[in-house]
Design an enzyme around this catalytic site. Sequence first.
Site: not given
Lengths: 316, 734
Positions: B617, B621, B690, B692-694
Amino acid sequence: MKAFTYERAKDPVAAARAVAGRPGAKFIAGGTNLLDLMKIEVEVPTHLVDVQDLPFDKIEQTPEGGLRIGALVTNTDLATDERVRRDYAVLSRSIVAGASGQLRNKASTAGNLLQRTRCPYFYDTNMACNKRKPGSGCAAIGGFSRQLGVIGVSKSCIATFPGDMAVALRLLDAVVETIDAKGKTRAIPIAEFHMLWGDHPEREFALAPGELITAVTLPQPLGGKHYYEKVRDRASYAFALVSVAAVIQPDRTGRVAFGGVAPKPWRVEAAEALLPQGAVAVTAKAFAGATPTKDNAFKLPLATRALASVIAQAKA
Amino acid sequence: MKFDTPAQTNPIDKMAVVGRPVDRIDGPLKTTGTATYAYEHREAINPAYGWVIGSAIAKGTLRWLNLNEVKAAPGVIAVVTAQDAGPLGKAGRNTAKLLGGPEVDHYHQAIGVVVAETLEQARAAAALARVEYVRAGGQFDLVQALATASVVDDSGKPSAPEIVGTFDTAFAAAPVKLDAEYTTPDHSHAMMEPFASIAVWNNDELTVWTSNQMIDWGRGDLAKTLNMPKEKIRFLSPYIGGGFGGKLWLRVDAVLAALGAKAAGRAVKVTLPRPFMTNNSTHRPATRQRIRIGASLDGTITAIGHESGSGDLPGGGPETATAQTRLLYAGANRLTALRLAVLDLPEGNAMRAPGEAPGMMALEIAMDEMAEKLGMDPVAFRIKNDTQVDPAKPERRFSQRQLVRCLTEGAERFGWSRRNPKPGQARDGRWLTGMGVAAAFRNHLNGTSAARVHLDASGMVTVETDMTDIGTGSYTIIAQTAAETMGVPVEAVSVKLGSSDFPVSVGSGGQWGAASSTAGVYAACVKLREAIAQKLGFDPASALFEGGFVRSGNRSARLGEAAAQGRLTGEDKIEYGELGKTWQLSTFGAHFVEVGVDAYTGVTRIRRMLAVCAAGRIINPKSARSQVIGAMTMGVGSALMEELVVDKRFGFFVNHDLASYEVPVHADIPHQEVIFLDEADDKANPMKAKGVGELGLCGVGAAVANAIYNATGVRIRDYPLTPDKYLDKLPPLV
Ligand SMILES: Cc1cc2nc3c(=O)[nH]c(=O)nc-3n(C[C@H](O)[C@H](O)[C@H](O)COP(=O)(O)OP(=O)(O)OC[C@H]3O[C@@H](n4cnc5c(N)ncnc54)[C@H](O)[C@@H]3O)c2cc1C
Ligand code: SF4
């Protein structure tokens, strides 16, 4: 940074006198190069003479049909001047290819000509550097030299003059005007302004101590198509790996000067005479006797290819 | 709250606030310059300034020659060196000592701090210092050092290659195979805000304002270094101007500010000047990677091997560049191995997506090469080798894995079908154009995370946790989480972060921050809901929290009423059970890149980029997109320009400022698009989210490299892909 004293000069001769009469004194214009170097103690002036109030901020027509650019005209004002954009487009393009908008707003014409090398060892005071400390050696030789010079360099120093604007000025046969502490003026052809330093890499510019730049003059416009092709690892805000300034005439003759390759803007008149024969002929002559390192040997084919690109654009 | 069974329907699923593109709640502070960064706190009265002196050699010993002269310089209050500091501890998370001398472990290792009335005086006095060095030989050459390096596990302990099936025979027998070597250079975090701290002592209590991603680690490690109880330290880092992993650790600024403040008897500020940061701090280590892939003629991978070597100071760890290869593609026979060499360069450590970032740079070129050998489309080849289970333990399934959808939807959206599979064919004027693809993969990590939530009589909800916001948007997603759970608008939530006064969170790093820190806030909010329901005499199980009211049956009360006699507080933490072992938790994506390569000069310019991400999720965004486009930008940097150059004679990174270590500028990044697949991962945490930044970084470099290959037909396996590496292979001049 070492503590220093500061004054604002009211007239040119007084400014020249203030610097000439005092060891360790230096002019400051936009400060974009000098202050950076002072912070890391590569430059350690004891006294600064600020020239920004001097009346050198105009671009004027000369009786000979050229332009006289005041030493304090900012890079932004020079690049956006209508006459410059129309008649000396190569100069305008070389300037906007350099630094960033903010820096160009602050940087002066004289300061730009006098910017120091970008050799990384020059910037690190733990490293030997003949330019920073004459006689200490050169850490760049045998080290990381990808950005450094391929021709006109010496066993004492393999750095380059890193600027862009000066490459166009060399192409245009500009003349640097100065005044000294006695009020004596001098006109120095740009070809002689940046020096091949040989065993004295600390001697970079043909200026006497305290000699103040007042203006740069351009002769009559050359016509032709103007190019400034700057090759670099990112799209903006980086010094040239190689740059090519060129004016190409309809008959395919013209002028060409290279940046990022030597202690000075690199123009070989006998080489540019070969322009109609193409890029390979020109660079073979212009770079005859080059002494690149393993890291920067690529600059030679790159210069040829960049010039070929300019010639192709001129044909199109 | 223990999370040990998959999440059921919960208040977050309403997604009235969570999942919305809420603007950063701290945005106005940042755009007006009123967010206080480490060096700017005014609470420290009359601070003095510390200037750090660094070692001029990489390895050896030193002797101070004129300390008295430095101490006598104008404005100087104190000078602290290893001699004066007394014995210091060293935290396990630091490899090299933070204050060197008389032994020196790396170039620009801090060897002292000068404290003076002004920054200028401290800097000038530091420049007077004369130090006599005796150089010792060091190992600075990774290739040489790897020749005798042995195999280690992810933590650096001696180990053996990890083998599934029989790699060697399967690889030998494969009809189509690839065996190639790839290299990635050392990278610098190059975050915008430099390291900075202000320290002030009050008797034996120490307060430190700093810039650190992990409050509790930093506080504990500072206590250990200074040999004092952790409880006596307040460690504060409310705003952070970027870190990328460089600020995961206690660093020199905090230690020397504390030592300087002690010596000076007043508050001391220390920041590191940019040219000092690179060699003084940590970096992403360079890797040399060998990849072997064998496949049958239909494109099924039968053997996949990935070995990676890197170096670090004695006691350091490896760059775990083979991590993704254990999980990303199917294949019955597998081999992975890490080798760790001893180098005397500055300390290697985590940088954004440690392991996967350089690992994917290599693996995803290898996949492109393999697809070509097989005559397959690179998207189709990846899809063919998708796996829904951990290839080494087929009983372990991925909790959720939509790699195939990322690839197919991305290909569709990007216009992949217009790519000419034959390289060197497409041309746009002087530009050779090409498209490249790479999968994106990064594991999802969970961690214990606590928070405290207050409700006051006005209905205002205040969240306190030591979570940090390193520019990622933590303030905002935490506000969204609390607003969603408590049934109030975001404006009714105040978020306080980055202080050791607050419950210990998971912190920022490893793309673990967003999901676990919000899950911790959710857990605390659930506690607060119970307290509210109880106070109002409502049934906690059926009470609905909506629109600033609590409802139960036909009764309803304004939320603030519950706190009429005093504020109510809920405090809890999220803790994880075995779900992350039963299931493989990972994030997936696909990167598509189009480049133009100047046929004359070889200069590569990005034309457009697309990332499709499947990462559970997406809590916000807008901030998630910011993370991904920032990561894509970093990926372009690693592909085209970023390299810390090692001077192997003197043992240091030569290009240690931002003029010579180039990262992309705006003109390099003309167009980026990001798509998030609609997901909710109930095995991950109650947020079903979860990281997303990496993920946004992993694979980008290879997608660029593959696009350059498609444009030019020249395959480069050594990053960065600068023109000097392929100029001689470009089309000849006409
Ligand atoms: C990050 C960065 C990127 C850059 N990128 C580029 C680039 O891509 N291309 C490029 O060409 N340049 C680049 N530059 C250099 C920039 O062009 C120079 O810094 C600028 O032109 C210097 O002008 P200034 O007026 O600020 O000079 P100052 O820093 O004030 O002075 C420079 C020198 O000139 C002397 N001086 C100044 N005025 C006079 C005078 N009238 N007479 C005699 N001596 C004088 C000073 O004593 C000093 O030694 C970059 C600079 C920075 C900081
Ligand atoms: S090349 Fe020149 S500037 Fe560079 S270190 Fe050598 S002497 Fe100094």
